[in-house]
Scaffold this motif. Structure first.
Motif, mmCIF file in Angstrom:
data_model
loop_
_atom_site.group_PDB
_atom_site.id
_atom_site.type_symbol
_atom_site.label_atom_id
_atom_site.label_comp_id
_atom_site.label_asym_id
_atom_site.label_seq_id
_atom_site.Cartn_x
_atom_site.Cartn_y
_atom_site.Cartn_z
ATOM 1 N N CYS A 1 0.839 -1.202 0.000
ATOM 2 C CA CYS A 1 0.000 0.000 0.000
ATOM 3 C C CYS A 1 0.874 1.252 0.000
ATOM 4 C CB CYS A 1 -0.915 0.008 1.228
ATOM 5 S SG CYS A 1 -2.086 -1.358 1.246
ATOM 6 N N TYR A 2 0.449 2.247 -0.763
ATOM 7 C CA TYR A 2 1.192 3.500 -0.881
ATOM 8 C C TYR A 2 0.240 4.680 -0.701
ATOM 9 C CZ TYR A 2 4.877 0.608 -2.868
ATOM 10 O OH TYR A 2 5.838 -0.354 -3.060
ATOM 11 N N LEU A 3 0.633 5.608 0.128
ATOM 12 C CA LEU A 3 -0.078 6.865 0.289
ATOM 13 C C LEU A 3 0.510 7.855 -0.711
ATOM 14 C CD1 LEU A 3 -2.064 8.683 1.869
ATOM 15 C CD2 LEU A 3 -0.180 9.190 3.447
ATOM 16 N N ILE A 4 -0.357 8.471 -1.519
ATOM 17 C CA ILE A 4 0.093 9.330 -2.616
ATOM 18 C C ILE A 4 -0.575 10.693 -2.507
ATOM 19 C CG2 ILE A 4 0.166 9.604 -5.119
ATOM 20 C CD1 ILE A 4 0.148 6.576 -5.376
ATOM 21 N N ILE A 5 0.232 11.743 -2.674
ATOM 22 C CA ILE A 5 -0.244 13.127 -2.667
ATOM 23 C C ILE A 5 0.306 13.820 -3.901
ATOM 24 C CG2 ILE A 5 -0.172 15.335 -1.433
ATOM 25 C CD1 ILE A 5 0.318 13.747 1.140
ATOM 26 N N CYS A 6 -0.516 14.586 -4.575
ATOM 27 C CA CYS A 6 -0.043 15.390 -5.694
ATOM 28 C C CYS A 6 0.850 16.511 -5.163
ATOM 29 C CB CYS A 6 -1.234 15.960 -6.460
ATOM 30 S SG CYS A 6 -0.790 16.767 -8.012
ATOM 31 N N ASP A 7 2.004 16.707 -5.799
ATOM 32 C CA ASP A 7 3.006 17.659 -5.325
ATOM 33 C C ASP A 7 2.881 18.979 -6.081
ATOM 34 O OD1 ASP A 7 5.195 19.019 -4.423
ATOM 35 O OD2 ASP A 7 6.677 17.510 -5.005
ATOM 36 N N GLY A 8 2.222 19.939 -5.456
ATOM 37 C CA GLY A 8 1.991 21.225 -6.095
ATOM 38 C C GLY A 8 3.214 22.097 -6.221
ATOM 39 N N SER A 9 4.341 21.684 -5.650
ATOM 40 C CA SER A 9 5.552 22.508 -5.686
ATOM 41 C C SER A 9 6.397 22.261 -6.929
ATOM 42 C CB SER A 9 6.395 22.243 -4.436
ATOM 43 O OG SER A 9 6.957 20.933 -4.457
ATOM 44 N N ARG A 10 6.049 21.263 -7.733
ATOM 45 C CA ARG A 10 6.851 20.900 -8.907
ATOM 46 C C ARG A 10 6.102 21.222 -10.193
ATOM 47 N NH1 ARG A 10 7.336 14.969 -7.317
ATOM 48 N NH2 ARG A 10 8.117 14.669 -9.447
ATOM 49 N N PRO A 11 6.821 21.277 -11.327
ATOM 50 C CA PRO A 11 6.153 21.522 -12.605
ATOM 51 C C PRO A 11 5.009 20.542 -12.831
ATOM 52 C CG PRO A 11 8.528 21.671 -12.880
ATOM 53 C CD PRO A 11 8.291 21.175 -11.476
ATOM 54 N N GLY A 12 3.858 21.047 -13.223
ATOM 55 C CA GLY A 12 2.659 20.231 -13.365
ATOM 56 C C GLY A 12 1.781 20.274 -12.144
ATOM 57 N N GLY A 13 2.269 20.874 -11.069
ATOM 58 C CA GLY A 13 1.528 20.921 -9.820
ATOM 59 C C GLY A 13 0.269 21.760 -9.877
ATOM 60 N N GLN A 14 0.120 22.557 -10.933
ATOM 61 C CA GLN A 14 -1.106 23.342 -11.066
ATOM 62 C C GLN A 14 -2.322 22.457 -11.322
ATOM 63 O OE1 GLN A 14 1.427 23.245 -13.208
ATOM 64 N NE2 GLN A 14 0.799 23.585 -15.343
ATOM 65 N N ILE B 1 -0.895 13.554 -16.469
ATOM 66 C CA ILE B 1 0.216 13.158 -15.602
ATOM 67 C C ILE B 1 0.452 14.258 -14.577
ATOM 68 C CG2 ILE B 1 1.944 14.113 -17.199
ATOM 69 C CD1 ILE B 1 3.765 11.743 -16.243
ATOM 70 N N ILE B 2 0.786 13.859 -13.358
ATOM 71 C CA ILE B 2 1.041 14.824 -12.293
ATOM 72 C C ILE B 2 2.282 14.404 -11.501
ATOM 73 C CG2 ILE B 2 -1.304 15.697 -11.971
ATOM 74 C CD1 ILE B 2 -1.667 13.580 -9.752
#
Length: 249
Positions: A74-87, A139-140
């Motif tokens: 199991c993996y907990l995943i969060i979108c990283d708004g600090s990197r390119p594509g984070g918008q 992709i994010i």
């Protein structure tokens, strides 16, 4: 000073997480809006609902899949708004997925594409992915960490094969979620060590037809459990047997 990741909810409350606890990667999606095409896959679970995993699943890149050793983790995943594509992140959200498939490298693309060698990538079911990303992005950037699995019910053993070749798919593990080693025992035998065949299918080259079966499993977290008298002597290939035991780690 150690860097940190700040996760903000819709209510503007923020949670600061030590960056050392997380790894960077990327995520795409597949399987359609209902995730139906994510059934089956390189772990051998076939129907993911019957196996205990449901729709929050992902195919892992070769770097993470580790020839099937990561199946069920199991993996907990969060979108990283600090990197390119984070918008394209849906901020304040997170999703926990189970590894159920392999995302192979595509050598028609440079460096094998997103799932090429050395790239930590999750090709998630579309419903799981849309918890954290905007559909149009495709992709994010993400951060992820392996977490404890929580499962309903006990470990399950699905039996395939023929005559002197027994192939057992081990499913629904809690704790670390994945199998490190496995054994099988017939009514008339001692413990026989099994070998990983592919995904989370483990095989034994033994004539056990007509005998009741017990199993022993060590999780990748190091916990060892014996599942005694799980399968009656009249078992048949193609059947799945449930237990009442599961892993803590």
């Amino acid at each position: 000073m150690a860097k940190s990741l700040i996760l903000c909810t819709a209510l503007a409350a923020c949670l600061t997480i030590a960056a050392a606890d997380w790894s960077q990667g990327t995520a795409t999606f597949y399987g359609g809006p209902d995730g139906s095409d994510t059934m089956g896959g390189a772990c051998g679970y076939e129907n993911l609902y019957n196996a205990g995993y449901g729709i929050n699943n992902a195919a892992l890149s070769e770097t993470l899949f580790k020839d099937g050793a990561s199946c069920g983790q199991c993996y907990l995943i969060i979108c990283d708004g600090s990197r390119p594509g984070g918008q394209y992140c849906k901020h304040g959200t997170a999703i926990t997925i189970t590894a159920t498939n392999l995302c192979p490298a595509n050598y028609a693309l440079p460096n094998g594409g997103w799932c090429g060698p050395g790239r930590p990538h999750f090709d998630m079911s579309q419903p799981a992915w849309e918890n954290i990303g905007v559909y149009q992005a495709g992709i994010i950037p993400i951060v992820y960490q392996q977490v404890k699995c929580w499962r309903n019910g006990g470990v399950r053993f699905s039996i395939a094969g023929f005559n002197y070749f027994l192939l057992v798919n081990i499913q629904n593990l809690a704790g670390s979620g994945s199998v490190g080693a496995a054994w099988i025992k017939g009514d008339n035998t001692g413990w026989i060590q099994m070998s990983r065949n592919w995904g989370t299918n483990w095989h034994a080259l033994s004539g056990l037809v007509g005998q009741g079966l017990s199993f022993a499993v060590t999780s990748t977290g190091g916990q060892y459990i014996q599942f005694l008298n799980v399968v009656p002597g009249w078992w048949q290939f193609g059947q799945t047997y449930n237990t009442y035991q599961n892993f803590d780690y």
